[in-house]
Design a protein around this motif. Structure first.
Motif, PDB file in Angstrom:
ATOM      1  N   SER A 248       0.813  -1.216   0.000  1.00 54.77           N
ATOM      2  CA  SER A 248       0.000   0.000   0.000  1.00 54.77           C
ATOM      3  C   SER A 248       0.848   1.269   0.000  1.00 54.77           C
ATOM      4  O   SER A 248       0.314   2.367   0.005  1.00 54.77           O
ATOM      5  CB  SER A 248      -0.957   0.008   1.193  1.00 54.77           C
ATOM      6  N   GLY A 249       2.185   1.114   0.022  1.00 59.11           N
ATOM      7  CA  GLY A 249       3.056   2.270  -0.098  1.00 59.11           C
ATOM      8  C   GLY A 249       3.882   2.600   1.130  1.00 59.11           C
ATOM      9  O   GLY A 249       4.681   3.528   1.108  1.00 59.11           O
ATOM     10  N   ARG A 250       3.696   1.876   2.205  1.00 55.51           N
ATOM     11  CA  ARG A 250       4.430   2.166   3.437  1.00 55.51           C
ATOM     12  C   ARG A 250       5.820   1.537   3.407  1.00 55.51           C
ATOM     13  O   ARG A 250       6.017   0.465   2.865  1.00 55.51           O
ATOM     14  CB  ARG A 250       3.661   1.618   4.630  1.00 55.51           C
ATOM     15  N   THR A 251       6.799   2.207   3.990  1.00 56.56           N
ATOM     16  CA  THR A 251       8.146   1.665   4.147  1.00 56.56           C
ATOM     17  C   THR A 251       8.276   1.120   5.556  1.00 56.56           C
ATOM     18  O   THR A 251       7.841   1.749   6.517  1.00 56.56           O
ATOM     19  CB  THR A 251       9.197   2.766   3.916  1.00 56.56           C
TER      20      THR A 251
ATOM     21  N   ALA B 192       6.926  -0.695  -6.359  1.00 55.90           N
ATOM     22  CA  ALA B 192       6.298   0.137  -7.376  1.00 55.90           C
ATOM     23  C   ALA B 192       6.844   1.562  -7.421  1.00 55.90           C
ATOM     24  O   ALA B 192       6.675   2.239  -8.417  1.00 55.90           O
ATOM     25  CB  ALA B 192       4.794   0.180  -7.146  1.00 55.90           C
ATOM     26  N   ILE B 193       7.506   2.032  -6.359  1.00 51.87           N
ATOM     27  CA  ILE B 193       7.966   3.410  -6.394  1.00 51.87           C
ATOM     28  C   ILE B 193       9.198   3.528  -7.292  1.00 51.87           C
ATOM     29  O   ILE B 193       9.975   2.594  -7.437  1.00 51.87           O
ATOM     30  CB  ILE B 193       8.238   3.987  -4.985  1.00 51.87           C
ATOM     31  N   SER B 194       9.358   4.694  -7.879  1.00 48.95           N
ATOM     32  CA  SER B 194      10.437   4.900  -8.842  1.00 48.95           C
ATOM     33  C   SER B 194      11.789   4.990  -8.140  1.00 48.95           C
ATOM     34  O   SER B 194      11.866   5.213  -6.935  1.00 48.95           O
ATOM     35  CB  SER B 194      10.192   6.184  -9.632  1.00 48.95           C
ATOM     36  N   LEU B 195      12.840   4.848  -8.922  1.00 44.46           N
ATOM     37  CA  LEU B 195      14.187   4.973  -8.387  1.00 44.46           C
ATOM     38  C   LEU B 195      14.382   6.344  -7.760  1.00 44.46           C
ATOM     39  O   LEU B 195      14.964   6.473  -6.685  1.00 44.46           O
ATOM     40  CB  LEU B 195      15.219   4.735  -9.496  1.00 44.46           C
ATOM     41  N   GLN B 196      13.881   7.374  -8.422  1.00 49.82           N
ATOM     42  CA  GLN B 196      14.007   8.743  -7.897  1.00 49.82           C
ATOM     43  C   GLN B 196      13.339   8.848  -6.531  1.00 49.82           C
ATOM     44  O   GLN B 196      13.889   9.444  -5.611  1.00 49.82           O
ATOM     45  CB  GLN B 196      13.382   9.734  -8.876  1.00 49.82           C
TER      46      GLN B 196
ATOM     47  N   VAL C 210      15.527   6.990  -3.927  1.00 50.25           N
ATOM     48  CA  VAL C 210      16.713   7.780  -3.568  1.00 50.25           C
ATOM     49  C   VAL C 210      16.307   8.918  -2.634  1.00 50.25           C
ATOM     50  O   VAL C 210      16.976   9.178  -1.631  1.00 50.25           O
ATOM     51  CB  VAL C 210      17.416   8.317  -4.835  1.00 50.25           C
ATOM     52  N   GLU C 211      15.210   9.576  -2.936  1.00 48.84           N
ATOM     53  CA  GLU C 211      14.742  10.675  -2.095  1.00 48.84           C
ATOM     54  C   GLU C 211      14.361  10.177  -0.697  1.00 48.84           C
ATOM     55  O   GLU C 211      14.666  10.821   0.307  1.00 48.84           O
ATOM     56  CB  GLU C 211      13.547  11.387  -2.752  1.00 48.84           C
ATOM     57  N   ALA C 212      13.724   9.013  -0.609  1.00 46.93           N
ATOM     58  CA  ALA C 212      13.367   8.450   0.699  1.00 46.93           C
ATOM     59  C   ALA C 212      14.623   8.118   1.500  1.00 46.93           C
ATOM     60  O   ALA C 212      14.680   8.379   2.710  1.00 46.93           O
ATOM     61  CB  ALA C 212      12.501   7.203   0.519  1.00 46.93           C
ATOM     62  N   LEU C 213      15.640   7.555   0.848  1.00 43.90           N
ATOM     63  CA  LEU C 213      16.899   7.250   1.540  1.00 43.90           C
ATOM     64  C   LEU C 213      17.597   8.527   1.989  1.00 43.90           C
ATOM     65  O   LEU C 213      18.162   8.590   3.073  1.00 43.90           O
ATOM     66  CB  LEU C 213      17.821   6.433   0.624  1.00 43.90           C
TER      67      LEU C 213
END
Length: 91
Positions: free
Chosen positions: A24-27, A44-48, A51-54
């Motif tokens: 559902s999108g949660r990390t 499903a989330i993009s590489l960009q 990277v932004e989440a990291l």
């Protein structure tokens, strides 16, 4: 959606529920003795976005500028491959 922190023991007992949350999108940040050891992120989330989440989590530091191509670290001389050299050194 905020990250969820979960211990390894709890992850093992609630794995199906955790996978549903990640879908559902949660990390989910997996911890061992309170220390983060792994991160489960939606595929499903993009590489960009990853990277932004990291970057936001403080795992990486990056200015956002494109990276320069890396230079080769070494060159082979002759016909032998790196695998050949490794095998030779093992003998």
């Amino acid at each position: 959606m905020r990250e969820k922190r979960i211990g390894i023991r709890e992850l093992k007992s609630t794995l199906s529920e955790c996978v549903r949350e990640v879908k559902s999108g949660r990390t989910i940040v997996v911890t061992e003795h309170g220390q983060p050891v792994a991160r489960i992120i939606p595929e499903a989330i993009s590489l960009q976005e990853r990277v932004e989440a990291l970057r936001k989590a403080g795992t990486i530091a990056w200015s956002g500028r494109p990276l320069r191509p890396a230079k080769p670290l070494g060159k082979l001389r002759g016909d032998r491959t790196v695998a050949d050299l490794v095998v030779e050194n093992r003998e």
